[in-house]
Design an enzyme around this catalytic site. Structure first.
Site, PDB file in Angstrom:
ATOM      1  N   ASP A   1      11.052  55.351  54.971  1.00  0.00           N
ATOM      2  CA  ASP A   1      10.945  56.565  54.169  1.00  0.00           C
ATOM      3  C   ASP A   1       9.633  57.250  54.532  1.00  0.00           C
ATOM      4  O   ASP A   1       8.799  56.695  55.240  1.00  0.00           O
ATOM      5  CB  ASP A   1      11.009  56.227  52.676  1.00  0.00           C
ATOM      6  CG  ASP A   1      11.538  57.372  51.830  1.00  0.00           C
ATOM      7  OD1 ASP A   1      11.524  58.522  52.322  1.00  0.00           O
ATOM      8  OD2 ASP A   1      11.959  57.124  50.696  1.00  0.00           O
TER       9      ASP A   1
ATOM     10  N   GLU B   1      11.272  63.143  43.221  1.00  0.00           N
ATOM     11  CA  GLU B   1      10.569  61.865  43.211  1.00  0.00           C
ATOM     12  C   GLU B   1       9.086  62.031  42.872  1.00  0.00           C
ATOM     13  O   GLU B   1       8.431  62.955  43.308  1.00  0.00           O
ATOM     14  CB  GLU B   1      10.717  61.194  44.573  1.00  0.00           C
ATOM     15  CG  GLU B   1      10.336  62.087  45.741  1.00  0.00           C
ATOM     16  CD  GLU B   1      10.678  61.467  47.071  1.00  0.00           C
ATOM     17  OE1 GLU B   1      10.393  60.276  47.257  1.00  0.00           O
ATOM     18  OE2 GLU B   1      11.238  62.174  47.933  1.00  0.00           O
TER      19      GLU B   1
END
Length: 847
Positions: free
Chosen positions: A328, A528
């Site tokens: 990620d 997020e």
């Protein structure tokens, strides 16, 4: 079916971390501290539908035989489109690249499908150009198409995963995924970073809406449906011209961190990790997902990007996953001993592709050196490259035409096609959950006089939530969603068709009393990190929407509440003030479909995919030993059902005594999660030394009581300058509990000069990329400072309600303290904190 699922999951004995509120599990359980088991004791051998093919393996072997070490490492590097050029691709031949949330071709938010295809074609052609790097291996483009092709103007935006979980229709999910694949392929892109298969255990996590359910069984089933919809079934049109590569993410346990902390620590036992958090991988990998994204979170203190046992021993060897693991966004840089430019540990642990948006050049060079000096074994590089090439061969990337010449590329009719929007409207209709319907207020009648109120009523961006064109879903207007419809659009169409009257009034004012009011309200968009909360109290300390509901109710108007949110929230007061209450989640671009259900053209089908909290601090999941939510998992009324909720739900907000502690910002050292920045004009600097000069500001540490426990600021008056404490990564922090605790911002201050210009203390709630001034204020303390004795430490305090009255939203604060001026001044500050039960006695009070 819901009843059977609910009964079966309640019978499962979820243990330890999964049955307690996170406050009770800050340390691993005794079971979690035991030695890690052998993988085969817990993790299954999967019967993966995409089988090994000798012809594929031989082709990969033949390609690798002619590759240099540099070419192999380039396959493992994934930069971001804002940070590479066509020449970079020609020189290095990156195996893949991505566009992050809010990144567009030519840095143009309104880039057309043709612009997306043009960039894909340009970088593809550069990747197969062997004039500089000697490689003709095609690159591939990855994108976060998480609820439709959400980065592209005009694309169909489906309900976020939490809404799809409420719909409980796996066949519909497969259709949605296939539509998403086609709209993605229309822009020349090969690879989608979806589905998210997190099983959320603490709804305070800011990514809760990316989860289908708290029920692992649902997540397992849905993962398979999404993977098949994106990639095609293994025995049908697998990775055909109609399909894209999928990614199950984030491996593993991201939905179970302590306190719902994004990128935090999951302390589940290994058995719980599999039983709860890994079921999406069982479903998605069995269906043939070709990539897995490693998670930001830790498991019992160890970051997943560097976790060899889970990435290699469990995922690759035991479960039999033969695709590749991608990182990620700079996740490798969080591994102990690593940074964004250097992380042999991640490769050695089993990571195959670094997602390295900015620092790809240094990472390439360092990785190359580490292979040459033996820090990274050549066998590990070869394994990673074999996995990457295996997927590329399976996807036909060596045979398919270039992006501009693929069958769906450039087909603008696919972007937001009416047939796609109709599927999205079906998803919206099936996702809505009716929580309350007193006196059968619903269905509405088109012949009524209807008032539509609330700031989400005519706001496609708000109803779509995060990951909608921009990363956070902010800075969008209805014009940024061509072809989309708001919830008001749908109500208006129904009323006009039937001959009634409808009025849109955000604040609920009207000339003629309506027969009924529909109030559409809820959470502001977030993604997020920014979405993490301390509590699930809706609008804690600043009940603007409750005031609107109550105002209408007090006038004898029946009130229908349509609640936009990315998670269940504690809304007892809002429920009391509503005659009917609909959990609409984040429905996406097709708001018109909400009215189809409100007016009874379709009945409510949605059932709660998450348990609804009964108290402000309740963290509750089906299967808990003391399971007692306000509304249980699987709950949802139809139009013919009788309401079960009382109108006098408890609305008292009680504060745990242990929580009624000061929230420190500066106490000698800067306190987490805050970081210290200096600003002057366009210059900014993160503080890492005891003395700094930035433009008009001189900063230094000084001694107040102990060594270097205070900060001295000297402003030369040439331009505005400030010292600012901001959240790490500029994520929004939920500090609304401080309002309930009647807190004030307190600090110690020493004035060294007379102060003639305004000197202000400010706050703001802008995240990275948000529009300036949307939620910020400064309060001038010049008068109070000049009244204090010079060169003497004194107390200063400001009631937090003063900031609320100036528009600060404490549920999403990025900067809790900024002190600055554009004049000449010299002051020192220390002991900055939010102090409970001190607002009424504050030097500046707004009680």
């Amino acid at each position: 079916m819901r009843t059977q699922i609910l009964a079966s999951i309640i019978s499962v004995a979820f243990l330890g971390a999964c049955t307690q509120a996170p406050q009770d599990i800050n340390e691993p359980s005794s079971e979690a501290k035991m030695p890690i088991s052998k993988a085969a004791d817990i993790w299954p051998k999967l019967d993966i539908e995409v089988k090994a093919d000798p012809a594929v393996e031989q082709k990969v072997t033949d390609i690798m035989a002619g590759m240099t070490l540099e070419q192999k490492i380039a396959q493992m590097i994934q930069p971001e489109i804002r940070n590479i050029t066509e020449e970079d691709m020609r020189k290095y031949g990156f195996g893949s690249y991505l566009n992050g949330g809010g990144a567009f071709p030519n840095n143009d938010k309104h880039a057309t499908p043709d612009d997306w295809v043009a960039l894909a074609e340009k970088l593809y052609q550069a990747s197969i150009d062997d004039s500089l790097d000697g490689s003709t291996i095609p690159t591939m483009w990855g994108t976060d198409a998480v609820h439709g092709h959400n980065n592209v103007i005009g694309a169909t935006l489906f309900p976020h995963n939490i809404g799809l979980g409420a719909a409980n229709n796996p066949e519909l999910l497969e259709k949605i995924a296939h539509i998403t694949a086609k709209e993605v392929m229309a822009t020349g892109i090969d690879w989608v970073f979806a589905p998210t298969v997190a099983v959320v255990r603490d709804d305070r996590w800011g990514r809760t809406y990316e989860s289908y359910s708290e029920n692992p069984e649902i997540v397992r089933q849905y993962a398979a449906s999404i993977v098949k919809g994106l990639q095609g079934a293994a025995d049908k049109d697998f990775l055909s011209d109609q399909r894209v590569i999928s990614t199950v993410k984030h491996f593993v346990g991201d939905g179970g961190t302590v306190g719902g902390d994004d990128q935090g620590n999951n302390v589940a036992s290994e058995q719980e990790l599999f039983d709860i958090h890994a079921q999406g991988y069982v479903g998605g990998l069995t269906a043939g997902a070709q990539s897995v994204m490693a998670s930001f979170n830790s498991w019992n203190g160890d970051k997943l990007h560097g976790h060899k046992y889970l990435l290699t021993d469990v995922l690759k060897k035991q479960m039999g996953f033969d695709g590749f693991i991608v990182g990620d966004w700079n996740g490798h840089g969080q591994v102990k001993g690593c940074n964004n430019e250097d992380c042999a540990q991640a490769i050695n642990a089993g990571l195959d592709i670094f997602m390295v948006p900015n620092d790809w050049k240094a990472l390439f060079d360092n990785t190359l050196a580490q292979v040459k000096d033996g820090t990274i074994a050549m066998s590990r590089i070869d394994d990673a490259v074999r996995r990457i090439l295996r997927v590329k061969v399976r996807a036909g990337l060596f045979e398919k035409p270039s992006p501009a010449n693929r069958p769906l590329s450039g087909d603008k009719s696919l972007i937001g096609a009416e047939a796609h929007r109709e599927v999205a409207r079906q998803a919206v209709r099936e996702s809505l959950v009716l929580l309350k319907n007193n006196d059968q207020v619903l269905p509405l009648k088109g012949t009524q006089r209807i008032l539509v109120a609330g700031d989400a009523a005519d706001n496609i961006g708000k109803q779509s939530g995060g990951w909608s064109i921009t990363w956070q879903g902010t800075n969008n207007t209805n014009e940024d969603f061509p072809g989309g419809t708001s919830i008001f659009d749908g109500i208006q169409a129904q009323v006009e068709k039937a001959g009634g009257e409808v009025q849109l009034s955000v604040d609920g004012t009207f000339d003629t009393k309506p027969d009924v009011a529909v109030v559409v309200f809820g959470e502001e968009p977030y993604a997020e990190g920014h979405g993490d909360r301390e509590t699930l109290i809706y609008q804690n300390g600043n009940k603007r929407d409750l005031a609107l509901l109550t105002k209408l109710k007090a006038q004898g108007i029946p009130v229908v509440a349509v609640f936009i949110s990315g998670r269940p929230m504690w809304v007892n007061a809002e429920l009391n003030a509503s005659d009917a209450f609909v959990a609409a989640w984040l429905p996406g671009s097709e708001g018109i479909a909400v009215a189809d259900v409100l007016f009874g053209e379709h009945d409510f089908k949605g059932k709660l995919p998450f348990s609804w909290p009964a108290t402000p601090d309740q963290i509750v999941n089906v299967g808990d030993e003391d399971y007692a939510p306000l509304l249980p998992y699987g709950y949802g009324l139809t139009l013919s059902d009788e309401s079960e909720l009382d109108n006098n739900l408890n609305t008292e907000v009680t504060i745990d005594a242990s929580a009624s502690q000061p929230m420190e910002i500066l106490n000698g050292a800067v306190q987490a999660p805050w970081v210290l920045w200096l600003y002057s004009g366009e210059e900014s600097l993160s503080v890492n030394a005891s003395i700094h000069n930035v433009g008009a500001l001189t900063y230094r540490t000084i001694d107040k009581v102990v060594q270097e426990d205070a900060r001295k600021l000297t402003f030369d008056g040439s331009q505005y300058a400030a010292m600012r404490f901001a959240s790490k990564s500029f994520f929004r922090e939920d500090l609304s509990a401080q309002l309930v605790m009647n807190s004030a911002l307190t600090l110690n201050v020493s004035r060294h000069t007379d102060i003639s210009e305004p000197l202000t203390i400010g706050m703001n709630c802008e995240g990275e990329g948000d529009a300036p001034g949307s939620c910020s204020t400064q309060i001038d303390i010049n008068e109070q400072l000049n009244a204090l004795p010079q060169d003497t430490w004194s107390s200063m305090s400001i009631d937090l309600q003063c900031f609320v009255k100036e528009g600060i939203d404490f549920t999403g604060l990025v900067v809790p303290f900024e002190i600055g001026t554009k004049g000449k001044a010299s002051v020192s500050v220390a002991d900055i904190q939010f102090t409970p039960d001190s607002a009424e006695q504050a030097v500046i009070s707004c009680q």
